[in-house]
Structures are given as C-alpha cells and as structure tokens.
Design a protein around this motif. Structure first.
Motif, PDB file in Angstrom:
ATOM      1  N   MET A 149       0.848  -1.196   0.000  1.00 35.70           N
ATOM      2  CA  MET A 149       0.000   0.000   0.000  1.00 35.70           C
ATOM      3  C   MET A 149       0.882   1.246   0.000  1.00 35.70           C
ATOM      4  O   MET A 149       1.834   1.350   0.757  1.00 35.70           O
ATOM      5  N   VAL A 150       0.532   2.215  -0.837  1.00 32.40           N
ATOM      6  CA  VAL A 150       1.299   3.460  -0.944  1.00 32.40           C
ATOM      7  C   VAL A 150       0.615   4.550  -0.145  1.00 32.40           C
ATOM      8  O   VAL A 150      -0.595   4.759  -0.273  1.00 32.40           O
ATOM      9  N   ARG A 151       1.351   5.239   0.701  1.00 36.44           N
ATOM     10  CA  ARG A 151       0.819   6.375   1.437  1.00 36.44           C
ATOM     11  C   ARG A 151       1.261   7.668   0.782  1.00 36.44           C
ATOM     12  O   ARG A 151       2.381   7.777   0.293  1.00 36.44           O
ATOM     13  N   LEU A 152       0.350   8.666   0.800  1.00 38.25           N
ATOM     14  CA  LEU A 152       0.718   9.991   0.298  1.00 38.25           C
ATOM     15  C   LEU A 152       1.770  10.600   1.212  1.00 38.25           C
ATOM     16  O   LEU A 152       1.698  10.501   2.427  1.00 38.25           O
ATOM     17  N   ALA A 153       2.764  11.217   0.609  1.00 39.49           N
ATOM     18  CA  ALA A 153       3.813  11.829   1.422  1.00 39.49           C
ATOM     19  C   ALA A 153       4.067  13.247   0.956  1.00 39.49           C
ATOM     20  O   ALA A 153       3.167  13.900   0.442  1.00 39.49           O
ATOM     21  N   GLY A 154       5.294  13.727   1.111  1.00 37.81           N
ATOM     22  CA  GLY A 154       5.580  15.131   0.912  1.00 37.81           C
ATOM     23  C   GLY A 154       6.045  15.486  -0.479  1.00 37.81           C
ATOM     24  O   GLY A 154       6.316  14.641  -1.327  1.00 37.81           O
ATOM     25  N   VAL A 155       6.148  16.797  -0.705  1.00 37.03           N
ATOM     26  CA  VAL A 155       6.625  17.350  -1.966  1.00 37.03           C
ATOM     27  C   VAL A 155       7.765  18.313  -1.646  1.00 37.03           C
ATOM     28  O   VAL A 155       7.633  19.167  -0.767  1.00 37.03           O
ATOM     29  N   TYR A 156       8.859  18.182  -2.370  1.00 32.34           N
ATOM     30  CA  TYR A 156      10.018  19.036  -2.188  1.00 32.34           C
ATOM     31  C   TYR A 156      10.293  19.760  -3.499  1.00 32.34           C
ATOM     32  O   TYR A 156      10.083  19.205  -4.577  1.00 32.34           O
ATOM     33  N   VAL A 157      10.768  20.985  -3.400  1.00 32.84           N
ATOM     34  CA  VAL A 157      11.066  21.788  -4.584  1.00 32.84           C
ATOM     35  C   VAL A 157      12.570  21.962  -4.706  1.00 32.84           C
ATOM     36  O   VAL A 157      13.230  22.406  -3.757  1.00 32.84           O
ATOM     37  N   VAL A 158      13.097  21.610  -5.868  1.00 31.56           N
ATOM     38  CA  VAL A 158      14.509  21.782  -6.162  1.00 31.56           C
ATOM     39  C   VAL A 158      14.629  22.810  -7.285  1.00 31.56           C
ATOM     40  O   VAL A 158      14.004  22.652  -8.335  1.00 31.56           O
ATOM     41  N   GLU A 159      15.385  23.858  -7.039  1.00 31.56           N
ATOM     42  CA  GLU A 159      15.611  24.841  -8.104  1.00 31.56           C
ATOM     43  C   GLU A 159      16.570  24.237  -9.123  1.00 31.56           C
ATOM     44  O   GLU A 159      17.655  23.771  -8.780  1.00 31.56           O
ATOM     45  N   GLY A 160      16.159  24.241 -10.386  1.00 31.05           N
ATOM     46  CA  GLY A 160      16.953  23.629 -11.442  1.00 31.05           C
ATOM     47  C   GLY A 160      16.569  22.182 -11.644  1.00 31.05           C
ATOM     48  O   GLY A 160      15.494  21.725 -11.244  1.00 31.05           O
ATOM     49  N   LYS A 161      17.473  21.429 -12.252  1.00 27.84           N
ATOM     50  CA  LYS A 161      17.232  20.020 -12.531  1.00 27.84           C
ATOM     51  C   LYS A 161      17.649  19.182 -11.335  1.00 27.84           C
ATOM     52  O   LYS A 161      18.684  19.409 -10.719  1.00 27.84           O
ATOM     53  N   PHE A 162      16.823  18.203 -10.992  1.00 30.65           N
ATOM     54  CA  PHE A 162      17.132  17.332  -9.854  1.00 30.65           C
ATOM     55  C   PHE A 162      18.164  16.289 -10.282  1.00 30.65           C
ATOM     56  O   PHE A 162      18.019  15.618 -11.305  1.00 30.65           O
ATOM     57  N   ASP A 163      19.223  16.146  -9.487  1.00 33.58           N
ATOM     58  CA  ASP A 163      20.297  15.200  -9.783  1.00 33.58           C
ATOM     59  C   ASP A 163      20.219  14.033  -8.798  1.00 33.58           C
ATOM     60  O   ASP A 163      20.645  14.155  -7.645  1.00 33.58           O
ATOM     61  N   PRO A 164      19.677  12.884  -9.221  1.00 29.54           N
ATOM     62  CA  PRO A 164      19.564  11.757  -8.280  1.00 29.54           C
ATOM     63  C   PRO A 164      20.908  11.235  -7.821  1.00 29.54           C
ATOM     64  O   PRO A 164      21.043  10.737  -6.692  1.00 29.54           O
ATOM     65  N   LEU A 165      21.949  11.334  -8.657  1.00 30.96           N
ATOM     66  CA  LEU A 165      23.264  10.843  -8.262  1.00 30.96           C
ATOM     67  C   LEU A 165      23.814  11.639  -7.084  1.00 30.96           C
ATOM     68  O   LEU A 165      24.424  11.088  -6.159  1.00 30.96           O
ATOM     69  N   ALA A 166      23.601  12.965  -7.114  1.00 31.22           N
ATOM     70  CA  ALA A 166      24.055  13.799  -5.995  1.00 31.22           C
ATOM     71  C   ALA A 166      23.306  13.443  -4.721  1.00 31.22           C
ATOM     72  O   ALA A 166      23.878  13.436  -3.621  1.00 31.22           O
ATOM     73  N   CYS A 167      22.019  13.139  -4.860  1.00 31.08           N
ATOM     74  CA  CYS A 167      21.218  12.760  -3.694  1.00 31.08           C
ATOM     75  C   CYS A 167      21.678  11.409  -3.144  1.00 31.08           C
ATOM     76  O   CYS A 167      21.676  11.182  -1.930  1.00 31.08           O
ATOM     77  N   ASN A 168      22.098  10.500  -4.046  1.00 30.93           N
ATOM     78  CA  ASN A 168      22.525   9.161  -3.618  1.00 30.93           C
ATOM     79  C   ASN A 168      23.731   9.201  -2.691  1.00 30.93           C
ATOM     80  O   ASN A 168      23.928   8.307  -1.857  1.00 30.93           O
ATOM     81  N   LYS A 169      24.550  10.254  -2.814  1.00 32.17           N
ATOM     82  CA  LYS A 169      25.756  10.338  -1.996  1.00 32.17           C
ATOM     83  C   LYS A 169      25.427  10.416  -0.506  1.00 32.17           C
ATOM     84  O   LYS A 169      26.232  10.021   0.335  1.00 32.17           O
TER      85      LYS A 169
END
Length: 505
Positions: free
Chosen positions: A1-21
């Motif tokens: 089951m999926v629960r609704l969660a939050g929304v975050y705003v990133v200025e520019g393009k989101f870089d998942p690799l940077a987040c993975n660090k």
C-alpha cells in the motif's frame, strides 16, 4: 500500500546521483516517463492559488493541480479565461472550491512539463520508496518537484529519503516558491501592498510613498480592463485610485493647498470615466439576485433591462479601453508617476515634516471620534444621507488604519479592524440598496418616451425590485445600529484610546 507523502522543490534540474551520496543502503533510480508537454500556468491576477501553495497547469485539454502534501488531481477541460465555477465537473474543480468567484483563470506563464517515476531501492534491488519527478521549465529557468510516497513497512527508508531531500531542497510543504523561480521577471500582483514606514519618517514622504505605490497598482490593472478578463480589474483600478485620493484628502497640511487641489482634480478626472462601467458591472454580477427577488411573471421585464445593461456596458468598456490606449492618458499617468518618483517639486504644507507615528495617531483618533459621534445618532428615523455619510467616514478610518498599520501592534489592529469591517459591510449593503433603487428609477425614466410611457413589463419589474430593495434597506439600517454597538464596545474603545490617544494631540 502506498501512502501519500511530501513534496520538495529543487531549483533547477534534480540530480539523483548527488542525492545518492547522502544515502546509506539505498539508491534512487529514475524510471521511464512521458514525453515533455507544453503547459500554461493558470491563476487569477492576484495569484490566489500560488499564494496558497498550489499550482494549476493547463496541459493541452487537461488540467493538473499540484499541491503540497496532497493529491494531484487531474481532469479533462481547458481553463484559460474561465471562472472556476464554469469548469467541467471533476476533481480539479472540486479542489478549487474556495477560488474567488469573481476572478477568471488567466495564463501567467508558459513552459514545458515532464513527469518521471523514481524508486529508491536497497542493496538487493528491492523497492523501498516510490515517487515522481515533476520538471517545470520556463524559457530560461527550471524547477523540479520531488514527490515522495512511502510504502507500508518501509517507513525508515522513507524517512531517509526525506532527510536527503531536505539537504537538497529544504523543508517540504507549499509550492509558492515555484513561480518566482520560473518567472522571476514577473513580480506577484498585490491589490493592497504593505508600504513599510518609519515612526519618525516625515509625513510628506509617507504620503508620496503611498500615492506612488497605489498608482502603480492601478496601472497593473489597465491591460486586464481592456482585455475584459474579469470585472475585478476595473474594481481594483478604482480602489487603488481611491486610495490615492484618500491620501490627498486625509493627510491635511502635508502638501500646499495649491498642489493638493491640483492633484485631487487630476485623480478625480481619472476616476470619472470609470464610474458608469463599474455600476453596470455590479448590476450584471447581481443579475441572479434580481431575478430571485421578484415573482417569475415579472422576469420578462428584468431580462429586458439586463439586455440593455449589457449593451450599455459594451459601449462603456469600448470607450474606456480607447481612453486607456490613448497617448493623452498614457502621458498623464507617466507624468504623475514621474512626479511621485521625484517629488521635490511638490510644495510641502505645515504638516509635511511631522513624524509618521505622531501624525497617524492624531489622524486616526480624530477620525474614530467622528465615526462614533455620527454613528451614535443613527436611529430608525435618521435620513439616508446621514447613514451614507457614516459609511464614508468609516471608509476613511479604515484607509487611515491600513495606511499606518505597519507602525502599530498587528494583533491589536486586527481586533479593531474586524468589527469595523463588519460595520462597513453592513453600511455597504445599505448603500447598494439605495443606489440600486435610484438606478432603477433612472433607468425607467430614461426608457420613457415623450408621452411618459414605458414598457409595462419593464416598469412592473422595476417597481417590484424597488419595493423589495426598500425593505432590504430598512433591515440593513437596523443592522447598522446593532453592528455599531459592537464596534463601540468598551474593549474596542479602550484599544483605540491606548493605541492612538496621546496627551498633547
């Protein structure tokens, strides 16, 4: 089951690799998505949605509503130029239930929308968190909404992802920051901007700041009047100029009499051509109310009246639009703006250098006492003119308080403004009933031929409406007395005295 969660705003393009660090035992994987689509950013002129942290996008023939910490409803239908109540039934319209009814949706910007799915997987490639990357691109800017959903049983993974996103984007929540990111060259419109004041600021500087601010507000409504997007553009235009005129009339002794009178004439001349159009707007907006007041057998006459109102409105709008586009009007407004931008040529009066706080206290206290003195005389037998005069005095008191609000305690001001606004609303309805009766009588007289005859259905309808409006006016008079008693309560009197009455004034 999926629960609704939050929304975050990133200025520019989101870089998942940077987040993975910043993740331990998890990795973000961006999955496939739909091709990019063009969007129109919809809101009303004063950005009611944006200020509430929501984004409405028109993507082809589809409407998408993006909201912080909420579902993102989607429905078929176009929205540009429409009122929310006229949208097709659907989840977006339902979610916009509180949108201002008199404001139309308009295109405030355009760009491209791209939506991609992502997942956070563990070392065994098992999905622990799901979400979406919603990329919004304007001509030169980009923002990415990262929408995170937690899966039951994997709450720690969800918390880890949210913590990493907070490092990148800040706290989750409203989306009010997105429009300034994408369209920084378009400042948000405010019908009543707060003008910051200093307690010792000379009163002539306060007056000029206020006049300059509200003249600029009026100008931002001109294009909307010409395009006839909704009737609130003309309303805001008139209210803004009325505020400028109020500064000239209420800030006595700040400018020389010659300059005060000259400016009053200029702003009266600007207001004059807008009056009849605004009256017609009000009549047409209240069409359903008129029909509800009289029996169905008189509706034919009311329909005939409104057809003529609509024709006259079109003529008045065309005339005012030509005026707004004219070189003479543009020069007049540009000259006024230039004068207020460099006001050294304005001759000061005896109160020009008086400190803003001291001057505000004296003006508000005097106006408050005048309102109370006039209101205490109101009775069921008081002539209508005295009630109208009270309405004008209340409006002047409200303007003064709003002008000088930054100098005083916000909580105390709110306690005073609330009952004053209630009294004003009541007085406004009283005035509307009176004005509408006069307008109906004038309409019937205008329609009469040289023998004094008028269409029977129209005359009967007008007579019926005048009778009902007269009864409503009498009821509103009784409410004026009741609402003033609340405004004149000991607590409110104490607040006024403690805030504005000082020895030596």
């Amino acid at each position: 089951m999926v629960r609704l969660a939050g929304v975050y705003v990133v200025e520019g393009k989101f870089d998942p690799l940077a987040c993975n660090k910043g993740l331990k035992g998890l990795a973000l994987r961006v999955e496939g998505g739909d091709p990019a689509q063009s969007f129109n950013w919809l809101d009303c002129h004063d950005q009611s949605l944006g200020s509430a942290g929501s984004i409405l996008l028109e993507v082809g023939e589809t409407l998408r509503l993006l909201q912080g910490n909420a579902e993102f409803p989607v429905q078929k239908g176009a929205g540009t130029g429409k009122f929310v109540q006229d949208l097709p039934d659907g989840p977006v319209r339902d979610a916009l239930n509180g949108f201002p009814k008199l404001r139309a949706l308009m295109n405030l910007g355009a760009g491209d929308l791209e939506i991609q799915e992502f997942a956070a997987v563990d070392d065994l490639e098992k999905t622990r968190v799901r979400g979406e990357l919603i990329s919004l691109k304007s001509e030169n800017r980009q923002a990415t909404l990262v929408r995170v959903r937690s899966l039951r049983g994997y709450e720690p993974a969800y918390e880890t992802i949210c913590a990493a996103l907070q490092e990148t984007a800040g706290d989750e929540g409203g989306l009010d920051v997105v429009y300034p990111i994408l369209f920084p060259e378009t400042p948000p419109y405010q019908s009543k901007p707060i003008v910051l004041l200093g307690k010792e600021e000379p009163s002539i500087e306060v007056a000029v700041d206020l006049m300059r601010t509200f003249l600029a507000v009026a100008r931002r409504n001109e294009a909307g009047v010409i395009a006839d997007i909704d009737t609130e553009f003309l309303h805001d235009y008139r209210v803004s100029l009325r505020r400028v005129r109020s500064v000239l009339s209420l800030f006595k002794g700040v400018f020389s009499p010659a300059h005060t009178n000259a400016l009053k004439r200029q702003f009266s001349d600007l207001m004059a051509p807008t009056g009849r159009l605004r009256d017609l707007d009000v009549y047409l907006l209240e069409k359903d109310m008129y029909f509800s007041l009289i029996p169905p057998n008189l509706h034919e006459g009311v329909e005939a009246m409104f057809r003529q109102f609509q024709t006259e409105r079109a003529q008045n709008l065309s005339s005012l639009s030509r005026r707004f586009r004219s070189a003479a009007y543009q020069k007049q407004m540009d000259d006024l703006a230039a004068l207020l931008a460099a006001p050294q040529s304005l001759q000061p009066g005896p109160n020009a250098e008086r400190g803003a706080y001291q001057y505000a206290c004296a003006l508000i206290w005097k106006r408050y006492r005048k309102v109370c003195k006039r209101a205490r005389r109101i009775s069921p037998m008081t002539p209508d003119k005295a009630v109208h005069d009270l309405r004008i005095d209340c409006k002047k008191l409200r303007y003064l308080m709003e002008f000088f609000a930054p100098l005083f305690d916000a909580k105390a001001f709110k306690s005073i403004i609330k009952p004053l606004k209630k009294l004003q609303d009541n007085l406004g309805r009283f005035n509307d009933c009176s004005v509408q009766q006069d307008a109906l009588l004038g309409f019937v007289t205008k329609q009469s031929n040289t023998q004094g005859r008028v269409d029977a259905q129209m005359a009967l309808a007008a007579g019926g409406l005048i009778s009902v409006l007269d009864q409503r006016q009498k009821s509103e008079r009784d409410r004026v007395i009741a609402n003033f008693n609340h405004f004149d309560s000991p607590d409110i009197r104490h607040l006024f005295r403690s805030l504005f009455h000082h020895k030596g004034d």
